[in-house]
Scaffold this motif. Structure first.
Motif, PDB file in Angstrom:
ATOM      1  N   HIS A 207       0.834  -1.208   0.000  1.00 18.55           N
ATOM      2  CA  HIS A 207       0.000   0.000   0.000  1.00 18.55           C
ATOM      3  C   HIS A 207       0.868   1.259   0.000  1.00 18.55           C
ATOM      4  N   VAL A 208       1.871   1.302   0.860  1.00 18.03           N
ATOM      5  CA  VAL A 208       2.731   2.489   0.944  1.00 18.03           C
ATOM      6  C   VAL A 208       3.465   2.715  -0.368  1.00 18.03           C
ATOM      7  N   TYR A 209       3.987   1.653  -0.960  1.00 15.38           N
ATOM      8  CA  TYR A 209       4.753   1.808  -2.198  1.00 15.38           C
ATOM      9  C   TYR A 209       3.870   2.254  -3.358  1.00 15.38           C
ATOM     10  N   GLN A 210       2.753   1.577  -3.566  1.00 18.26           N
ATOM     11  CA  GLN A 210       1.892   1.903  -4.701  1.00 18.26           C
ATOM     12  C   GLN A 210       1.285   3.299  -4.562  1.00 18.26           C
ATOM     13  N   LEU A 211       0.853   3.658  -3.358  1.00 21.03           N
ATOM     14  CA  LEU A 211       0.296   4.991  -3.144  1.00 21.03           C
ATOM     15  C   LEU A 211       1.359   6.062  -3.392  1.00 21.03           C
TER      16      LEU A 211
END
Length: 639
Positions: A207-211
């Motif tokens: 989630h952190v990477y894609q966002l």
């Protein structure tokens, strides 16, 4: 004649003579030292100059040669108005000189050290300078940070107009802890903080990477702060120039760092100031670093956002303590994001929050990474795939009861289990006890790019989680065309429609019934085609939609006012209870005093500003090397 503020060789000690001061419009101040030229020197001074060959200097009073009187003082000329000098030309990217601290021995020593470091960092030449710490060099990753002493128009690859400065403050978006605001033009400088990030694998990490990647595409500056993983320390650059700070903090339990609430302030404060962060976005209730970052950001006057990825109970001791900590962290946070409506209700009840400051933004899946491939399946057998961390809350104890019962009933049934954790020993015991080595494969930890290759080998995906706010694994499996069987817990019923998932109670019997139903549909060929399921799922959740909705939260937060210290203390004491509230109010005061001490030791003005290297055409795509004359030259990447 040179301007008065640049000094002149005809004046002593840098003071302006009275006559020229009057002509310039500067009246003499009371107690100001008057300086005289050579023609007003005393005869004793002339004799001294003849012996030494030096230019005579002025003296006070009549202490010249014997029997000689000094010339009378020149009466000062007063001017009715004082002319304000023109300001010095500003250099947008070079921090101003810091005022020398008080005459304390430690202060003088630290001042010399910091000024020496700043002088070494700026260098004698104008342009760019490459620097990298020893940890970064050892890891094979160098951070290219810029320090420009000239015009920003000379900055290569900054992605902005020559007249715009990176440190230019945006209206209403600079906190009191910042020397300057974030990027202008409505863009935000966001710092994602969590203990869970790559190379560790999981839903929060993805989630952190894609966002972050989607926010970079939308023109924002994004960086990630996490703890060190093994030898991965220092600063790393990922795709599109996403900068990741791997801080050297000790891990206490389950990849979460140990915290004393104060030890991380020097590091986080330095990063926030250096990167000109305007919004701190923390992730996961299990992350101690996320709670520390929220606490320090509020002390520095920054806007804060928190995303809760998990569900908690209310009865056991660990849940009570965690809920009380969450209440302290979120009582003065600007906005909270939950990944499902069930998670929102849970977070509002646990932390006693106002529902109006809590938004629901689900997770997403990149559909291009999870495409079906029916040719990889073995249609002579039925393969059930399980991909999760092998821990208690993922229901591995239920899985250990499902495997022997279904394998005994269906001889052509196989299990493919991917993941690692402390519950792996239970599955190994089941496989050994029932002699299922050829039908149960334990793949261990999987890389993110290998998950799709495992999913496309199966027909049915099984999720046995006991608690889940939003299960990304079932969306990934459905995107690959698998029939999903899952427990009916948390926010899972909100994720997929009823025709794509079979929901069961969290028990062995209910899950076995659900799996038998899916096997019957598979044998009767009543399940939809994998391509049909993929085309339907890829429209449900996209990261670009998640980034757009998160951007609206940032815009709302940027217009809000950060609570001053007195109101923050009142909020803690009134919202968190008579004991916990007063304890953390004391911690907030100590944290503020520690921040004042750090600003005195290392002022914000002497902390170098890092370049914004993010974006497809950012400075991270450029390569720089040191020329023969010590100047930094740019080497264009080969196409």
């Amino acid at each position: 004649m040179a301007p008065w503020f640049l000094g002149s060789s005809s004046f002593t000690a840098g003071y302006l003579p009275l006559q020229q001061a009057a002509e310039a419009g500067f009246p003499p101040q009371q107690g100001q030292r008057c300086c005289r030229t050579a023609d007003t020197a005393l005869p004793g001074a002339r004799q001294h100059s003849q012996r030494t060959g030096r230019k005579p200097q002025a003296r006070r009073g009549g202490r010249g040669g014997a029997g000689l009187a000094a010339r009378p003082r020149v009466p000062p000329l007063r001017s009715p108005a004082r002319v304000k000098p023109a300001p010095l030309p500003s250099r947008p990217f070079c921090p101003p000189r810091a005022r020398r601290p008080a005459a304390a021995p430690i202060g003088r020593l630290f001042y010399r050290v910091t000024r020496r470091r700043a002088a070494i960092g700026r260098g004698a030449e104008t342009g760019w300078r490459r620097e990298s710490s020893s940890a970064e060099k050892g890891a094979g990753c160098e951070e290219q940070s810029c320090r420009c002493r000239g015009d920003r128009a000379a900055v290569p690859g900054n992605g902005r107009a020559p007249g715009s400065a990176q440190g230019a403050p945006a209206a209403g978006r600079s906190g009191p802890g910042m020397a300057a605001g974030g990027p202008a033009g409505g863009a935000h400088s966001v710092c994602m903080v969590s203990d869970f990030f790559y190379p560790n694998m999981g839903g929060v990490e993805s989630h952190v990477y894609q966002l972050s990647q989607c926010l970079i595409e939308r023109g924002h500056k994004v960086l990630v702060v996490t703890h060190a993983y093994g030898h991965r320390k220092g600063v790393r650059y990922l795709t599109n120039g996403l900068k990741v700070y791997y801080l050297p903090l000790k891990v206490m339990y389950n990849q979460s760092t140990a915290t004393t609430l104060f030890h991380s302030l020097p590091l986080l404060r330095y990063i926030f100031v250096r990167e000109r962060v305007t919004i701190v976005h923390a992730h996961s209730s299990f992350s101690a670093m996320a709670h520390d970052a929220l606490f320090h950001a509020k002390t520095m006057g920054l806007r804060t956002v928190f995303t809760d990825h998990s569900l908690f109970g209310f009865a056991d001791v660990s849940s009570v303590l965690t809920n009380k900590l969450l209440t302290v962290s979120l009582c003065d946070t600007n906005h909270i994001i939950c990944v499902s409506y069930t998670s929102k209700e849970n977070t509002v009840l646990r932390a006693a929050l106002d529902p109006r400051i809590v938004s629901v933004i689900p997770n997403a899946v990149d559909p291009t990474d999870f495409t079906p491939d029916p040719s990889r399946r073995d249609d002579s057998t039925i393969t059930i795939v399980v991909v999760s961390r092998l821990v208690y809350r993922k229901g591995i104890d239920l899985l250990s009861g499902i495997i022997p019962e279904l394998c005994q009933k269906y001889p052509a049934l196989h299990f493919l289990v991917g993941g690692e954790g402390p519950k792996r020993i239970i599955l190994e015991e089941v496989r050994e006890r029932y002699q299922l080595h050829d039908r149960v494969r334990l793949l261990g930890a999987l890389e993110h790019q290998d998950v799709r290759n495992v999913l496309v080998q199966g027909h049915i995906f099984l999720n046995t989680s006991l608690t889940e706010a939003f299960c990304m694994a079932i969306v990934e499996a459905a995107s690959c065309g698998l029939q999903v069987v899952s427990t009916r817990v948390g926010g899972i019923p909100e994720v997929l429609p009823e025709d794509l998932i079979i929901l069961c109670e969290p028990s062995v019997k209910s899950l076995c019934d659900g799996l038998e139903k899916a096997i019957a549909q598979l044998r009767s060929r009543t399940l939809p085609a994998p391509e049909t399921v993929h085309n339907k799922v890829k429209t449900f959740y996209t990261w670009r939609n998640v980034a757009e909705r998160t951007e609206k939260v940032y815009d709302r937060v940027a217009d809000e006012v950060v609570l001053p210290m007195d109101e923050r203390l009142n909020r803690l004491m009134s919202h968190c209870g008579p004991v916990t509230g007063y304890i953390f109010a004391l911690f907030a005061v100590l944290n503020f005093l520690f921040l004042v001490f750090l600003r005195w030791m290392t002022p914000d003005s002497i902390i170098d500003v890092a370049i914004d290297a993010t974006g497809p055409k950012g400075a991270w795509t450029k390569q720089y090397f040191l020329g023969k004359k010590g100047r930094d030259k740019e080497e264009l990447p080969s196409s």
